[in-house]
Design a protein around this motif. Sequence first.
Motif, short mmCIF file in Angstrom:
data_model
loop_
_atom_site.label_atom_id
_atom_site.label_comp_id
_atom_site.label_asym_id
_atom_site.label_seq_id
_atom_site.Cartn_x
_atom_site.Cartn_y
_atom_site.Cartn_z
N SER A 248 0.83 -1.20 0.00
CA SER A 248 0.00 0.00 0.00
C SER A 248 0.87 1.26 0.00
CB SER A 248 -0.93 -0.01 1.21
OG SER A 248 -1.79 1.11 1.19
N SER A 251 2.23 1.57 -3.41
CA SER A 251 1.14 2.02 -4.28
C SER A 251 0.93 3.53 -4.15
CB SER A 251 -0.17 1.31 -3.90
OG SER A 251 -0.08 -0.07 -4.16
N ARG A 291 -4.20 -0.51 -2.43
CA ARG A 291 -4.28 0.33 -1.23
C ARG A 291 -5.59 0.06 -0.49
NH1 ARG A 291 -3.84 6.54 -2.63
NH2 ARG A 291 -5.96 6.08 -3.33
N THR A 294 -5.93 -3.44 1.35
CA THR A 294 -5.12 -3.58 2.56
C THR A 294 -6.02 -3.65 3.79
OG1 THR A 294 -3.25 -2.44 1.54
CG2 THR A 294 -3.30 -2.50 3.93
N CYS A 336 -2.63 -9.14 -5.20
CA CYS A 336 -2.01 -7.81 -5.05
C CYS A 336 -0.51 -7.85 -5.38
CB CYS A 336 -2.24 -7.28 -3.64
SG CYS A 336 -3.94 -6.72 -3.34
#
Length: 442
Positions: A248, A251, A291, A294, A336
């Motif tokens: 995240s 990202s 993101r 998460t 992911c």
Amino acid sequence: MKLWGGRFNKDTNELMKRFNNSFYVDKRLYKQDIRGSIAHVKMLGRVNILRKDEVDKIINGLEEIMMEIEDGRLKLEGDFEDIHSFVESKLLERIGDVAKKLHTSRSRNDQVAVDMKMFVKDEISAVISKIDVLIECLKKKGKENEYLMPGFTHLQPAQVITFRYHLMAYVEMLKRDKKRLLNALSLLDESPLGSCALAGTTNDIDRDFTSNELGFRCPTKNYLDSVSDRDYLIEILSAFSIIMMHLSRLSEEIIIWCTPQFRFVTLSDEYSTGSSLMPQKKNPDSLELIRGKTGRVYGSLINILTILKALPLAYNKDMQEDKECFFDSLDTVNICIEVMIGVVETMKVNKEEMLKSIDKGYINATEVTDYLVKKGVPFRDAHEIVGRIVLYCEEKGRAIEKLDLDELKSFSEKIEEDLYEYIDYSNILKKGNKKYILMEVE
């Protein structure tokens, strides 16, 4: 087929059947359930609880079920309570009453415990392999684009680094993630099979044999703990949460970098989407989804901690809820990582935009401070002097290195012509321990 019911006079309420059913979730464990059953029945033959012909018949039936599931002839569907009742029911259809001997000296409590541990061992090894691919991808992208760029604190330009060095920070994070997963695998590598419901069995079974047969380091020591232990799932969900936090953060940085205000990178069309209204838009939805997902993994960690927080020993039905959140997190982490690999592999790094950005924010100011310290100025005084130089530069709209020597000397007589070479961005990373930024450090 139920695996229980002799002491009941009434059939289970239909609503309760649906409420109690876990087959739609735990059917994912079919491989591990069959492998565990094969090891168990081999052991029953080894200790003379079953005859050789019974063992052979049961194993052949289990292998046939596995093969039919794998090639699609046998669908994982139907009105079954769980994967265990599915497998045993299909075995009974194939080989008759001898199938009823399979569950001797075993409970669903230790059966599901060993299934889940085997599943985790198989799947986490695959996650680690994906992490390795992402690590190599980041290294390669960095090595191909070792350009100067500003490093940030508080999202403010701070000091000069390289794009490669920035990516290598995430390599270090991922290496720690990998170690956490490997440590979790090491801790869970004990077989609970043979613990039965909670207190073992009066039969002389061989737990060392089944442990070795299933690839575990050793059997567990305490039966109560064996059937109620889900620490390893908590630990791995914790590791997953940290992995997702790292993904995240990366990202978020790439999202910022690909804005028109930065333009450090350009995302590939393959990992971007558009707007239904605004034709000019190219959105980093791949990274925004990482993101966003998460929080989903964090939720699974809190979920399982909450499930277990007040459970008495040993097994309780609450534990059935562990699989859905774990499977979801496993799938989320896997996709992911795969998407991040694709994003990094295909994104274009814009060298000129990063070089232009270096000239903003006076990010060689710290090096002016170091220069003055080398000239004998106390650090706090040097810090004050450079702060005033920056204020002056802001008023004049000029960079520190663009001031002439007389202007710089008005702040400190210690400043000489050699300052310009000292604070040149291409030289800064060659000085002191900054040289490690340019070195291959694995």
